[in-house]
Design a protein around this motif. Structure first.
Motif, mmCIF file in Angstrom:
data_model
loop_
_atom_site.group_PDB
_atom_site.id
_atom_site.type_symbol
_atom_site.label_atom_id
_atom_site.label_comp_id
_atom_site.label_asym_id
_atom_site.label_seq_id
_atom_site.Cartn_x
_atom_site.Cartn_y
_atom_site.Cartn_z
ATOM 1 N N GLN A 74 8.210 30.256 66.881
ATOM 2 C CA GLN A 74 9.265 31.244 67.060
ATOM 3 C C GLN A 74 10.363 30.768 68.011
ATOM 4 O OE1 GLN A 74 9.399 34.061 65.170
ATOM 5 N NE2 GLN A 74 7.639 33.084 64.187
ATOM 6 N N GLU A 75 10.054 29.758 68.825
ATOM 7 C CA GLU A 75 11.055 29.203 69.739
ATOM 8 C C GLU A 75 11.146 27.699 69.515
ATOM 9 O OE1 GLU A 75 10.451 30.224 73.786
ATOM 10 O OE2 GLU A 75 10.390 32.387 73.432
ATOM 11 N N ILE A 76 12.381 27.202 69.466
ATOM 12 C CA ILE A 76 12.609 25.771 69.228
ATOM 13 C C ILE A 76 13.218 25.167 70.485
ATOM 14 C CG2 ILE A 76 13.886 24.088 67.858
ATOM 15 C CD1 ILE A 76 13.808 26.030 65.551
ATOM 16 N N ALA A 77 12.602 24.111 70.980
ATOM 17 C CA ALA A 77 13.125 23.432 72.169
ATOM 18 C C ALA A 77 14.459 22.772 71.857
ATOM 19 C CB ALA A 77 12.115 22.390 72.653
ATOM 20 N N SER A 78 15.292 22.656 72.886
ATOM 21 C CA SER A 78 16.591 22.014 72.715
ATOM 22 C C SER A 78 16.409 20.569 72.251
ATOM 23 C CB SER A 78 17.356 22.053 74.040
ATOM 24 O OG SER A 78 18.594 21.402 73.922
ATOM 25 N N SER A 79 17.233 20.146 71.290
ATOM 26 C CA SER A 79 17.109 18.787 70.748
ATOM 27 C C SER A 79 18.445 18.329 70.190
ATOM 28 C CB SER A 79 16.051 18.757 69.639
ATOM 29 O OG SER A 79 16.065 17.519 68.973
ATOM 30 N N ASP A 80 18.796 17.069 70.478
ATOM 31 C CA ASP A 80 20.013 16.505 69.888
ATOM 32 C C ASP A 80 19.678 15.624 68.689
ATOM 33 O OD1 ASP A 80 18.831 14.392 71.152
ATOM 34 O OD2 ASP A 80 20.536 13.881 72.441
ATOM 35 N N GLY A 81 18.390 15.640 68.263
ATOM 36 C CA GLY A 81 17.987 14.903 67.064
ATOM 37 C C GLY A 81 18.508 15.580 65.815
ATOM 38 N N SER A 82 18.507 14.868 64.705
ATOM 39 C CA SER A 82 19.046 15.415 63.460
ATOM 40 C C SER A 82 18.087 16.439 62.859
ATOM 41 C CB SER A 82 19.285 14.293 62.449
ATOM 42 O OG SER A 82 18.047 13.800 61.950
ATOM 43 N N HIS A 86 23.162 16.755 61.098
ATOM 44 C CA HIS A 86 23.668 17.493 62.256
ATOM 45 C C HIS A 86 22.558 17.655 63.296
ATOM 46 C CE1 HIS A 86 27.250 19.640 60.088
ATOM 47 N NE2 HIS A 86 27.309 18.328 60.023
ATOM 48 N N PRO A 87 22.904 17.625 64.589
ATOM 49 C CA PRO A 87 21.879 17.830 65.620
ATOM 50 C C PRO A 87 21.333 19.249 65.584
ATOM 51 C CG PRO A 87 24.076 17.686 66.606
ATOM 52 C CD PRO A 87 24.228 17.312 65.165
ATOM 53 N N VAL A 88 20.076 19.386 65.958
ATOM 54 C CA VAL A 88 19.419 20.697 65.935
ATOM 55 C C VAL A 88 20.169 21.697 66.799
ATOM 56 C CG1 VAL A 88 17.308 21.924 66.600
ATOM 57 C CG2 VAL A 88 17.156 19.730 65.423
ATOM 58 N N ASP A 89 20.662 21.243 67.949
ATOM 59 C CA ASP A 89 21.346 22.142 68.886
ATOM 60 C C ASP A 89 22.646 22.717 68.327
ATOM 61 O OD1 ASP A 89 19.358 21.796 70.680
ATOM 62 O OD2 ASP A 89 20.428 20.396 71.984
ATOM 63 N N SER A 90 23.161 22.144 67.240
ATOM 64 C CA SER A 90 24.428 22.634 66.687
ATOM 65 C C SER A 90 24.245 23.855 65.789
ATOM 66 C CB SER A 90 25.125 21.518 65.892
ATOM 67 O OG SER A 90 24.390 21.210 64.708
ATOM 68 N N PHE A 91 22.983 24.216 65.467
ATOM 69 C CA PHE A 91 22.726 25.329 64.557
ATOM 70 C C PHE A 91 22.511 26.631 65.330
ATOM 71 C CE2 PHE A 91 21.383 21.603 62.090
ATOM 72 C CZ PHE A 91 22.042 21.841 60.891
ATOM 73 N N SER A 92 22.888 27.740 64.701
ATOM 74 C CA SER A 92 22.685 29.060 65.296
ATOM 75 C C SER A 92 21.207 29.441 65.218
ATOM 76 C CB SER A 92 23.516 30.109 64.552
ATOM 77 O OG SER A 92 23.055 30.238 63.205
ATOM 78 N N GLY A 93 20.875 30.576 65.866
ATOM 79 C CA GLY A 93 19.477 30.995 65.933
ATOM 80 C C GLY A 93 18.829 31.172 64.582
ATOM 81 N N GLY A 94 19.540 31.833 63.632
ATOM 82 C CA GLY A 94 18.975 32.058 62.302
ATOM 83 C C GLY A 94 18.711 30.769 61.564
ATOM 84 N N TRP A 95 19.624 29.819 61.675
ATOM 85 C CA TRP A 95 19.442 28.531 60.998
ATOM 86 C C TRP A 95 18.364 27.701 61.680
ATOM 87 C CZ3 TRP A 95 21.114 27.187 56.349
ATOM 88 C CH2 TRP A 95 22.129 27.950 55.779
#
Length: 665
Positions: A71-79, A154-163
């Motif tokens: 339910q929670e995703i850690a911050s990540s700059d990976g694709s 795209h990096p994970v951090d660039s997506f909104s909560g729903g995505w």
């Protein structure tokens, strides 16, 4: 198998499970149903060893790999692609060991023999776990859940909560598993992604435990329902519709709440009869007639839930309500640039219209609704509102606008300071805030409770146009059914964006479709939309292939102009022809069994469709709803539900076989 024996779980002083027992067999797809707070998510936490039982045992087979959505995703700059592949932890472990051994070999060449043996073993293991296809498998999951190829890197951090929640779902599906736990997987999906997920789960060979308030999704996926009821888990065979029929019949046979059930059934039946008398012969209207008729089976469950939502009818109804003339809608970016999403929209909302809005994610459905609500300015053209238009707009972001330190009663009293408190209490009671609950603070409430409160505040003001953007998100099944009944009876106009197909079937008479930068009337029902979606996606794939071929042709022409290519000899031409003939033969061999299966499925589809037409005629017969034919009615609706489910499964198989043929060429 998964086996619970004497299982007891408490949360504080509340007993969620009390000496309950149940069994889940390998390969079963089980849906969990129950009110919010009944213990569904707690049971998942128990299975994942996040909490311990207060009594009894819960056994899961040793060696079963378990996958679930975080339910929670850690911050990540990976694709996004790498994030999904990370779901296969065993693969990542092997890759890390392989990389470490390669580095060690460079540093210590004298250990080549020892290190080389282990590297060879790892190479074999990597082949077995599908290391070389992992990227394409991740991309298939991302594409199915609505991510475009441009977004895969795209990096994970660039997506909104729903995505991000979609990424978490893709990551869970990527993980090899024998047991898959899905807690509300459709909350952040649109209809096309939901249909894809249904097909994916249909092909999954492991055991699926599913929590969902989307009844059609449950019907499509679940083979068994486990119902949380007074601290026990009761097993029902079949999907959600089968559960409703069996449970409704069980409740009908008890004396408890019989009078309430009878009143609710009579009220709902009266509305169904009135609507049937006025319904046109349009395909979607007839689909709604059948959906409303089936709601009679739900009446006892409605009565038992204690939630009885009533939406007041508007005091006046202008006609038309809204006229859109060559309207352009979109948003403004951080640089102040106008970004159009929809162009040249020419449509009208008339008094009494009940419209469902369809379209793939990102097509502009929410943009359209926000513009109609006046939250977004029209960029070009016009939005003409009639005098007397009163809009009630519901969207998920409005839950954040509630005063967390205030109670439901305080919220409503601010809107109606002159209304007696008892009248306000009675009104809020219909939305599930009965007794002392009207004085509870909003802050600790669940998402479903906040959604109910926000909706109650909107409809109190008696709007003549309801604009609803995913109103059933976070609502439990009982509340969804109460909302469905209320919207079906609502006397005003309504535009609805929802991935809940039962809600759409039951409450709207026609559809608009948002696609390719425009909005058009859609002449069909949800089954037609599924066909349209498949064709639209096929066309998109063809266009993508044509674009690639054009790009390759251009590149080849450029190369020919810049350098001379060597002549092809006769021997090379003969070899090329032999290879082409072999490829044609290989393709024919691969296509033959698939085409045979396709023919068989098409015959079954025709047979099922013929039987459904006969049942449709029976369901449309008003005499079927008399008390004398109640048993026949229950059997007819049950058969219709089973055939509808079978028809959907056959369509999914047909689509998969078509996709296999397309991939072969």
């Amino acid at each position: 198998m998964i086996r619970a024996s004497g299982l007891t779980v408490r949360r504080g002083t509340k007993v969620l499970l009390d000496q309950t027992e149940f069994v889940v067999h390998p390969g079963e797809r089980v849906g969990f149903v129950g009110k919010n707070g009944a213990g569904k998510s707690t049971l998942f936490a128990l299975l994942q060893h996040e909490i311990e039982a207060d009594g009894g045992t819960l056994e899961v087979p040793q060696g079963w790999r378990m996958a679930s959505v975080k339910q929670e995703i850690a911050s990540s700059d990976g694709s996004a692609r790498d994030f999904v592949i990370d779901g296969d932890t065993h693969l990542r472990h092997l890759q890390a060991e392989r990389s470490a051994l390669s580095d060690a070999l460079e540093r210590s060449p004298h250990q080549a023999e020892a290190l080389g043996a282990r590297i060879a073993e790892l190479e074999s293991e990597l082949i077995e776990v599908g290391a070389w296809t992992s990227a394409s498998r991740a991309e298939q999951l991302l594409a199915g859940l609505g991510f475009t190829p441009a977004q895969w890197d795209h990096p994970v951090d660039s997506f909104s909560g729903g995505w991000r929640m979609r990424l978490a779902l893709a990551r869970a599906l990527m993980a090899p598993s024998e047991l898959l736990l899905l807690d509300e997987p459709t909350n952040h999906l649109d209809l096309d992604a939901m249909l894809w997920l249904e097909r994916w789960l249909g092909a999954y060979t492991g055991t699926v435990l599913l929590i969902s308030h989307d009844t059609e999704f449950l019907d499509s996926v679940a083979q068994t329902i486990l119902h949380f009821d007074q601290g026990k888990l009761n097993r029902y065979k079949g999907g959600y519709q089968d559960f409703v029929i069996q449970r409704s019949e069980r409740l009908r046979q008890t004396k408890i709440a019989w009078e309430r059930q009878t009143r609710e059934t009579a009220r709902l039946q009266g509305f169904i009869d009135r609507f049937k008398a006025k319904a046109s012969k349009a395909k979607q209207a007839q689909s709604r007639v059948k959906a409303l008729a089936r709601m009679e089976l739900l009446a006892p469950i409605h009565a038992e839930s204690g939630i009885d939502i009533r939406i007041p009818s508007p005091e006046e109804m202008p006609d038309p309500l809204l006229v859109l003339e060559d309207m352009q809608a979109g948003y403004t970016n951080e640089q102040g640039e106008t970004i159009p999403i929809l162009r040249k929209v020419r449509l009208m909302v008339r008094g009494g219209d009940r419209i469902g809005i369809l379209g793939v994610n990102g097509a502009g459905k929410s943009t359209l609704v926000k513009t109609l609500a006046g939250e977004l300015e029209v960029q070009a053209g016009s939005r003409k509102a009639s005098r007397g238009l009163e809009v009630g707009y519901f969207a998920q972001h409005q839950l954040d606008m509630l005063d967390l330190d205030s109670s439901p009663l305080q919220h409503l009293a601010r809107l109606a300071p002159q209304t007696r408190e008892q009248e306000l209490r009675n009104y809020l009671g219909g939305f599930g805030f009965g007794g002392d609950r009207v004085m509870d603070k909003v802050a600790p409430m669940s998402g479903g409770e906040k959604a109910r409160l926000a909706l109650s505040l909107i409809v109190w003001q008696k709007p003549n146009l309801l604009l609803l953007d995913e109103p059933s998100n976070h609502l439990d099944v009982e509340t969804r059914e109460a909302l469905t009944t209320a919207l079906a009876e609502f006397g005003g106009s309504m535009l609805l964006v929802s991935h809940d197909r039962h809600l759409l079937r039951t409450t709207v008479d026609r559809f608009w479709i948002v696609a390719d930068g425009g909005v058009q009337e859609f002449d069909g029902d949800l089954e037609d939309y599924r066909d349209w979606l498949a064709q639209h996606q096929a066309n998109a794939r063809k266009q993508e292939l044509a674009d690639r071929q054009a790009a390759n042709t251009t590149a080849l022409a450029t190369h020919e102009n810049s350098s001379s290519l060597p002549d092809i000899s006769n021997a090379d031409r003969k070899q090329q022809k032999r290879e082409e003939a072999q490829e044609r033969q290989r393709t024919a061999v691969l296509r033959k069994p698939i085409e045979a299966k396709l023919t068989k499925v098409e015959k079954e589809l025709e047979s099922t469709q013929s039987k459904l037409k006969i049942l449709d005629a029976l369901i449309a017969d008003a005499d079927l709803y008399t008390e004398a034919r109640r048993q026949e009615r229950v059997q007819t609706l049950s058969q219709h539900g089973e055939l509808t489910k079978k028809h959907g499964e056959l369509e999914e198989v047909w689509l998969e076989l078509q996709s296999e043929l397309e991939s072969i060429g």
